[in-house]
Design an enzyme around this catalytic site. Structure first.
Site, PDB file in Angstrom:
ATOM      1  N   ARG A  91       0.825  -1.241   0.000  1.00  0.00           N
ATOM      2  CA  ARG A  91       0.000   0.000   0.000  1.00  0.00           C
ATOM      3  C   ARG A  91       0.842   1.268   0.000  1.00  0.00           C
ATOM      4  NH1 ARG A  91      -3.052  -3.261   3.604  1.00  0.00           N
ATOM      5  NH2 ARG A  91      -4.835  -4.112   2.471  1.00  0.00           N
ATOM      6  N   LYS A 101       2.612  11.437 -11.429  1.00  0.00           N
ATOM      7  CA  LYS A 101       1.778  10.574 -12.281  1.00  0.00           C
ATOM      8  C   LYS A 101       2.571   9.298 -12.533  1.00  0.00           C
ATOM      9  CE  LYS A 101      -1.208  13.621 -14.922  1.00  0.00           C
ATOM     10  NZ  LYS A 101      -1.523  14.112 -16.277  1.00  0.00           N
ATOM     11  N   GLU A 116       8.545  18.322 -25.120  1.00  0.00           N
ATOM     12  CA  GLU A 116       7.955  18.651 -23.807  1.00  0.00           C
ATOM     13  C   GLU A 116       8.462  20.023 -23.336  1.00  0.00           C
ATOM     14  OE1 GLU A 116       5.576  16.916 -22.557  1.00  0.00           O
ATOM     15  OE2 GLU A 116       5.870  14.780 -22.993  1.00  0.00           O
ATOM     16  N   LYS A 158       6.627  23.079 -14.232  1.00  0.00           N
ATOM     17  CA  LYS A 158       5.864  21.869 -13.885  1.00  0.00           C
ATOM     18  C   LYS A 158       5.543  21.868 -12.385  1.00  0.00           C
ATOM     19  CE  LYS A 158       4.677  17.296 -14.475  1.00  0.00           C
ATOM     20  NZ  LYS A 158       4.743  16.080 -15.201  1.00  0.00           N
ATOM     21  N   GLU A 209      -4.998  16.907 -11.066  1.00  0.00           N
ATOM     22  CA  GLU A 209      -5.533  17.283 -12.374  1.00  0.00           C
ATOM     23  C   GLU A 209      -7.051  17.491 -12.378  1.00  0.00           C
ATOM     24  OE1 GLU A 209      -3.411  15.601 -15.829  1.00  0.00           O
ATOM     25  OE2 GLU A 209      -5.391  15.223 -16.654  1.00  0.00           O
ATOM     26  N   ARG A 218      -3.926  21.584 -14.034  1.00  0.00           N
ATOM     27  CA  ARG A 218      -2.865  20.661 -14.436  1.00  0.00           C
ATOM     28  C   ARG A 218      -3.095  20.131 -15.852  1.00  0.00           C
ATOM     29  NH1 ARG A 218       0.311  15.908 -11.080  1.00  0.00           N
ATOM     30  NH2 ARG A 218       1.531  15.195 -12.863  1.00  0.00           N
ATOM     31  N   ASN A 264      -1.182  18.739 -20.546  1.00  0.00           N
ATOM     32  CA  ASN A 264      -1.528  17.748 -21.576  1.00  0.00           C
ATOM     33  C   ASN A 264      -1.556  18.352 -22.982  1.00  0.00           C
ATOM     34  OD1 ASN A 264      -1.849  15.774 -19.632  1.00  0.00           O
ATOM     35  ND2 ASN A 264      -4.001  16.306 -19.294  1.00  0.00           N
ATOM     36  N   HIS A 318      -0.804  16.458 -26.201  1.00  0.00           N
ATOM     37  CA  HIS A 318      -0.880  15.034 -25.890  1.00  0.00           C
ATOM     38  C   HIS A 318      -2.177  14.381 -26.362  1.00  0.00           C
ATOM     39  CE1 HIS A 318       2.520  16.177 -23.467  1.00  0.00           C
ATOM     40  NE2 HIS A 318       2.719  14.952 -23.049  1.00  0.00           N
ATOM     41  N   HIS A 339      -0.916  11.338 -27.963  1.00  0.00           N
ATOM     42  CA  HIS A 339      -1.180   9.991 -27.426  1.00  0.00           C
ATOM     43  C   HIS A 339      -1.910   9.127 -28.440  1.00  0.00           C
ATOM     44  CE1 HIS A 339      -0.811  10.787 -22.789  1.00  0.00           C
ATOM     45  NE2 HIS A 339       0.349  10.704 -23.406  1.00  0.00           N
ATOM     46  N   HIS A 357       7.415   8.768 -27.563  1.00  0.00           N
ATOM     47  CA  HIS A 357       6.493   9.697 -26.914  1.00  0.00           C
ATOM     48  C   HIS A 357       6.712  11.165 -27.320  1.00  0.00           C
ATOM     49  CE1 HIS A 357       3.814  11.256 -23.869  1.00  0.00           C
ATOM     50  NE2 HIS A 357       4.769  12.059 -23.457  1.00  0.00           N
TER      51      HIS A 357
HETATM   52  P1  NAD Z   1      12.176   5.867 -22.186  1.00  0.00           P
HETATM   53  O1  NAD Z   1      12.064   5.766 -20.729  1.00  0.00           O
HETATM   54  O2  NAD Z   1      11.667   4.745 -23.020  1.00  0.00           O
HETATM   55  O3  NAD Z   1      13.703   6.117 -22.544  1.00  0.00           O
HETATM   56  C1  NAD Z   1      14.065   6.261 -23.890  1.00  0.00           C
HETATM   57  C2  NAD Z   1      15.258   5.394 -24.280  1.00  0.00           C
HETATM   58  O4  NAD Z   1      16.441   6.005 -23.817  1.00  0.00           O
HETATM   59  C3  NAD Z   1      15.253   3.986 -23.712  1.00  0.00           C
HETATM   60  O5  NAD Z   1      15.722   3.106 -24.695  1.00  0.00           O
HETATM   61  C4  NAD Z   1      16.243   4.059 -22.571  1.00  0.00           C
HETATM   62  O6  NAD Z   1      16.854   2.823 -22.323  1.00  0.00           O
HETATM   63  C5  NAD Z   1      17.236   5.059 -23.099  1.00  0.00           C
HETATM   64  N1  NAD Z   1      17.954   5.830 -22.100  1.00  0.00           N
HETATM   65  C6  NAD Z   1      17.446   6.439 -21.016  1.00  0.00           C
HETATM   66  N2  NAD Z   1      18.354   7.212 -20.446  1.00  0.00           N
HETATM   67  C7  NAD Z   1      19.491   7.069 -21.144  1.00  0.00           C
HETATM   68  C8  NAD Z   1      20.779   7.638 -21.055  1.00  0.00           C
HETATM   69  N3  NAD Z   1      21.076   8.568 -20.154  1.00  0.00           N
HETATM   70  N4  NAD Z   1      21.732   7.238 -21.932  1.00  0.00           N
HETATM   71  C9  NAD Z   1      21.427   6.333 -22.900  1.00  0.00           C
HETATM   72  N5  NAD Z   1      20.213   5.790 -23.064  1.00  0.00           N
HETATM   73  C10 NAD Z   1      19.247   6.170 -22.204  1.00  0.00           C
HETATM   74  O7  NAD Z   1      11.443   7.164 -22.755  1.00  0.00           O
HETATM   75  P2  NAD Z   1      11.190   8.640 -22.202  1.00  0.00           P
HETATM   76  O8  NAD Z   1      11.019   9.477 -23.387  1.00  0.00           O
HETATM   77  O9  NAD Z   1      12.146   9.024 -21.162  1.00  0.00           O
HETATM   78  O10 NAD Z   1       9.786   8.521 -21.458  1.00  0.00           O
HETATM   79  C11 NAD Z   1       8.604   8.280 -22.175  1.00  0.00           C
HETATM   80  C12 NAD Z   1       7.577   7.759 -21.193  1.00  0.00           C
HETATM   81  O11 NAD Z   1       7.364   8.731 -20.193  1.00  0.00           O
HETATM   82  C13 NAD Z   1       6.250   7.476 -21.830  1.00  0.00           C
HETATM   83  O12 NAD Z   1       5.766   6.247 -21.358  1.00  0.00           O
HETATM   84  C14 NAD Z   1       5.361   8.593 -21.331  1.00  0.00           C
HETATM   85  O13 NAD Z   1       4.017   8.219 -21.217  1.00  0.00           O
HETATM   86  C15 NAD Z   1       5.960   8.847 -19.981  1.00  0.00           C
HETATM   87  N6  NAD Z   1       5.691  10.191 -19.475  1.00  0.00           N
HETATM   88  C16 NAD Z   1       5.177  10.288 -18.246  1.00  0.00           C
HETATM   89  C17 NAD Z   1       4.924  11.525 -17.701  1.00  0.00           C
HETATM   90  C18 NAD Z   1       4.430  11.636 -16.290  1.00  0.00           C
HETATM   91  O14 NAD Z   1       4.039  12.726 -15.873  1.00  0.00           O
HETATM   92  N7  NAD Z   1       4.455  10.571 -15.535  1.00  0.00           N
HETATM   93  C19 NAD Z   1       5.193  12.689 -18.441  1.00  0.00           C
HETATM   94  C20 NAD Z   1       5.747  12.548 -19.729  1.00  0.00           C
HETATM   95  C21 NAD Z   1       5.990  11.291 -20.231  1.00  0.00           C
HETATM   96  N1  GLY Z   2       2.793  15.096 -18.113  1.00  0.00           N
HETATM   97  C1  GLY Z   2       1.514  15.573 -17.713  1.00  0.00           C
HETATM   98  C2  GLY Z   2       1.374  15.744 -16.247  1.00  0.00           C
HETATM   99  O1  GLY Z   2       2.286  15.453 -15.499  1.00  0.00           O
HETATM  100  O2  GLY Z   2       0.352  16.145 -15.792  1.00  0.00           O
END
Ligand code: NAD
Ligand code: GLY
Length: 388
Positions: free
Chosen positions: A125, A147, A189, A231, A241, A245, A249, A252, A256, A269
């Protein structure tokens, strides 16, 4: 890179935490956990790519600070963001007898951060977790704000929880090993923050984009810092949100939809968001919400960042259907975020008919290009990558 430590607070009452931004921080990650947990057990969730660069140094730093780290190495990429992966992570935690005070450390990009945060939210939990983001997307966006979650076959991020980390520890030096494609995707972003909240930051990006693309230290640190500040400010005002907030998006809704239509195999992404920034601005202009000049500035900056701005060939039906599965749907209505001017957006629903009309006029047969000419005879050459 000169050592400059920046601390950006995220003010959320008893769930408040700091974003620490400091070149070289990874070497001291163990020491920085001391104030956050009394348990020696730390699970380091990462992916294979990140592990190959940073796992050993992270484990060394943790052991030196007296921790007993358990690495959990996942396959890289969006397709790992599933409930199945969460089950595997929980399995490791249970087998290694992780307790309520044991901590999870998310070492990686947004995929690792979202998975780790969700596992931390539901194991016993809720156990503490810390974000150590290593992509630009994660350093400017996903690691901040709580998130967490995974994708469902019918939509992105459909399963998850709001669950805040205890700290966000950003080492911008990790960006030096990031593949170019991932780096550029992260800029979408960053551009988003300028459009939704800060016209000066947008102008800074217009001016400094060539230096940013060369990974020049000063502008890159400013990009991360200003993005995190915006942010943190938005999240502090509306953690779950309910209202403001939603502005995060922007880009997105279409982004998305494109990502999920490609089965998370095509656009990554940030690339999908880059297209969303331009297309949603164009749609806003079609709805009479902003001037054409606003769309042109957004399109130009997105292009100069090396991002694509065009939807590859697809019909309106599947895009609209994918938009319906988004979390931004309220009472069956797709709630969009629309630029009014650079630095200001408005939140309002979009009707299917208006969206269909716009799509037909910009992406359908006989459509007009943004410059007013017919497609096939562009009056300006635009650098875009169109995926079929
Ligand atoms: P990712 O986590 O898939 O990383 C991208 C690639 O880069 C991967 O292959 C990873 O292994 C590689 N990598 C990471 N760091 C590295 C480094 N320093 N050196 C070499 N390789 C490296 O992708 P991302 O773009 O970081 O994240 C996308 C995800 O984040 C999506 O799922 C999206 O929905 C999510 N997201 C979430 C939020 C949130 O608020 N929670 C906001 C934006 C995006
Ligand atoms: N990336 C959108 C949020 O964090 O609300």
């Amino acid at each position: 890179m000169a050592v400059v430590k920046q601390i950006i607070p995220v003010a959320l009452g008893e769930r408040s935490y700091d974003i620490v931004l400091c070149p070289g921080l990874l070497a001291t990650v163990g020491d920085r956990l001391r104030a956050l947990t009394t348990s020696p057990k730390v699970g380091v969730v990462t992916d294979r790519h990140v592990a190959s660069h940073y796992l050993q140094s992270t484990l060394r730093s943790l052991r030196k600070a007296g921790y007993d780290p358990t690495p959990i190495i996942l396959p890289p990429g969006e397709r790992t963001k599933t409930l199945g992966t969460i089950a595997k992570v929980l399995d490791v935690l249970a087998r290694h007898k992780f307790e309520r005070q044991s901590l999870l450390l998310a070492l990686g990009g947004g995929v690792i951060g979202d998975i780790t945060g969700f596992a931390a939210a539901i194991y016993q939990r809720g156990i503490p977790f810390v974000q150590v983001p290593t992509t630009l997307v994660a350093q400017v966006d996903s690691s901040v704000g709580g998130k967490t979650g995974v994708d469902h076959r019918l939509g992105k991020n459909l399963i998850g929880a709001f669950y805040q980390p205890r700290a966000v520890l950003i080492d911008p030096l990790t960006l030096r090993t990031l593949p170019r494609r991932e780096w550029i995707a992260g800029l979408a972003e960053v551009i988003k923050y300028g459009i939704i909240a800060d016209k000066e930051f947008f102008a800074f990006l217009e001016q400094e984009m060539p230096a940013i693309l060369k990974l020049a230290d000063e502008p890159v640190i400013h990009v991360i810092k200003r993005s995190c500040e915006i942010k943190a400010d938005v999240v502090a005002g509306d953690e779950r949100e309910a209202d403001r907030r939603r502005i995060l998006n922007y880009g997105h809704t279409i982004g998305h939809a494109l990502e999920s239509l490609g089965g998370y195999r095509g656009l990554i992404h940030g690339e999908a968001v880059g297209i969303g920034l331009v297309q949603e601005a164009d749609l806003a202009c079609h709805m009479g919400l902003c001037a054409r000049e606003v769309v042109d500035r957004i399109r130009s900056l997105v292009q100069r960042a090396g991002l694509s701005e065009q939807v590859s060939r697809t019909a309106f039906g599947p895009i609209w259907k994918a938009m319906q599965h988004d979390k931004k749907v309220v009472g069956g209505q797709v709630i969009g975020v629309w630029p009014v001017r650079i630095g200001e957006v408005t939140i309002r629903p979009i009707e299917q008919q208006i969206c269909a009309e716009w799509f037909q006029s910009t992406h359908g047969r006989g459509r007009k290009t943004p410059s007013g000419s017919r497609p096939g005879k562009p009056s300006i050459r635009r650098k875009t990558r169109v995926r079929k």
